[in-house]
Motif scaffolding. Structure first.
Motif, PDB file in Angstrom:
ATOM      1  N   PHE A 179      -7.935  -0.670   2.485  1.00  0.00           N
ATOM      2  CA  PHE A 179      -7.141   0.658   2.164  1.00  0.00           C
ATOM      3  C   PHE A 179      -8.221   1.312   1.129  1.00  0.00           C
ATOM      4  CE2 PHE A 179      -3.857  -2.810   2.577  1.00  0.00           C
ATOM      5  CZ  PHE A 179      -3.175  -1.896   3.535  1.00  0.00           C
ATOM      6  N   LYS A 180      -8.059   2.778   1.463  1.00  0.00           N
ATOM      7  CA  LYS A 180      -8.674   3.654   0.413  1.00  0.00           C
ATOM      8  C   LYS A 180      -8.130   5.013   0.562  1.00  0.00           C
ATOM      9  CE  LYS A 180     -13.110   6.030  -0.248  1.00  0.00           C
ATOM     10  NZ  LYS A 180     -14.437   5.727  -0.742  1.00  0.00           N
ATOM     11  N   ASP A 203      -9.414   2.117  -3.937  1.00  0.00           N
ATOM     12  CA  ASP A 203     -10.174   1.306  -2.750  1.00  0.00           C
ATOM     13  C   ASP A 203     -10.118  -0.162  -3.121  1.00  0.00           C
ATOM     14  OD1 ASP A 203     -12.162   0.824  -0.800  1.00  0.00           O
ATOM     15  OD2 ASP A 203     -13.624   1.586  -1.832  1.00  0.00           O
ATOM     16  N   TYR A 204      -9.319  -0.920  -2.136  1.00  0.00           N
ATOM     17  CA  TYR A 204      -9.308  -2.421  -2.114  1.00  0.00           C
ATOM     18  C   TYR A 204      -8.919  -2.918  -0.931  1.00  0.00           C
ATOM     19  CZ  TYR A 204      -4.314  -1.640  -1.824  1.00  0.00           C
ATOM     20  OH  TYR A 204      -2.951  -1.166  -1.232  1.00  0.00           O
ATOM     21  N   GLU A 205      -9.125  -3.997  -0.716  1.00  0.00           N
ATOM     22  CA  GLU A 205      -8.908  -4.668   0.513  1.00  0.00           C
ATOM     23  C   GLU A 205      -7.994  -6.052   0.208  1.00  0.00           C
ATOM     24  OE1 GLU A 205     -12.375  -7.695   1.326  1.00  0.00           O
ATOM     25  OE2 GLU A 205     -12.904  -5.670   2.149  1.00  0.00           O
ATOM     26  N   VAL A 206      -7.157  -6.551   1.616  1.00  0.00           N
ATOM     27  CA  VAL A 206      -6.310  -7.630   1.235  1.00  0.00           C
ATOM     28  C   VAL A 206      -6.887  -8.355   2.493  1.00  0.00           C
ATOM     29  CG1 VAL A 206      -3.915  -8.273   1.545  1.00  0.00           C
ATOM     30  CG2 VAL A 206      -4.782  -6.198   0.525  1.00  0.00           C
ATOM     31  N   ASP A 214       0.692  -1.177   0.054  1.00  0.00           N
ATOM     32  CA  ASP A 214       0.122   0.010  -0.064  1.00  0.00           C
ATOM     33  C   ASP A 214       1.026   1.218  -0.012  1.00  0.00           C
ATOM     34  OD1 ASP A 214      -2.623   1.390   0.219  1.00  0.00           O
ATOM     35  OD2 ASP A 214      -1.854   2.038   2.188  1.00  0.00           O
ATOM     36  N   TYR A 215       2.049   1.079   0.839  1.00  0.00           N
ATOM     37  CA  TYR A 215       2.801   2.367   0.620  1.00  0.00           C
ATOM     38  C   TYR A 215       3.450   2.499  -0.665  1.00  0.00           C
ATOM     39  CZ  TYR A 215       6.711   5.530   2.109  1.00  0.00           C
ATOM     40  OH  TYR A 215       7.670   6.269   2.052  1.00  0.00           O
ATOM     41  N   ALA A 226      -9.885  -1.656  -8.820  1.00  0.00           N
ATOM     42  CA  ALA A 226      -9.728  -1.100  -7.481  1.00  0.00           C
ATOM     43  C   ALA A 226      -9.250   0.551  -7.914  1.00  0.00           C
ATOM     44  CB  ALA A 226      -8.662  -1.779  -6.633  1.00  0.00           C
ATOM     45  N   ILE A 227      -8.923   0.901  -8.908  1.00  0.00           N
ATOM     46  CA  ILE A 227      -8.599   2.201  -9.296  1.00  0.00           C
ATOM     47  C   ILE A 227      -9.356   2.778 -10.104  1.00  0.00           C
ATOM     48  CG2 ILE A 227      -6.648   3.596 -10.470  1.00  0.00           C
ATOM     49  CD1 ILE A 227      -4.623   1.224  -9.873  1.00  0.00           C
TER      50      ILE A 227
END
Length: 129
Positions: free
Chosen positions: A120-121, A103-106, A44-45, A88-89
């Motif tokens: 993460f958003k 906006d996505y999730e792991v 994510d970073y 997600a983008i």
């Protein structure tokens, strides 16, 4: 001769076996979380740095959404981030501004049927040169 009251094995104390077991379980669980969830936060970073690096890109405001997606995917593949889905983008244009949304999730399996979900958003407003 006078005996010292502080000397002797009866006065010494330390952590009991149960306390040590609890400490090992706690720190083992913490280490497991760091090992399992750390890569998601590092990715994510990297995604954030990649998208922030688009700000000021030459011709960004003239590109269409498909071209911006291609540019983002190219930069992410260079940084070895291959888990982000294209859906997600989101890319929207508002005049000279390009609005990017991520906006996505792991989901990561911790053990057996216990999963950790990290969401993460991020939203960005950029202007090309």
């Amino acid at each position: 001769m006078k005996k010292n009251k502080l000397s002797g094995l009866g006065r010494q104390g330390g952590a009991s076996g149960l306390t040590m077991l609890v400490m090992v379980l706690f720190f083992g669980s913490l280490l497991t979380l760091v090992i399992k969830l750390g890569p998601a936060y590092l990715d994510d970073y990297t995604i954030q740095q990649t998208l922030e690096g688009l700000d000021g890109t030459e011709g960004l405001s003239q590109m269409g959404p498909a071209q911006v997606h291609a540019l983002i995917n190219k930069r992410l593949s260079v940084n070895n981030v291959r888990t982000l889905d294209k859906k997600a983008i989101t890319v929207e244009k508002s005049g000279e501004l390009v609005l990017l949304g991520v906006d996505y999730e792991v989901r990561e399996n911790l053990f057996r049927n216990v999963d950790a979900v990290v969401h993460f958003k991020h939203d960005y407003e950029m202007k090309g040169q």
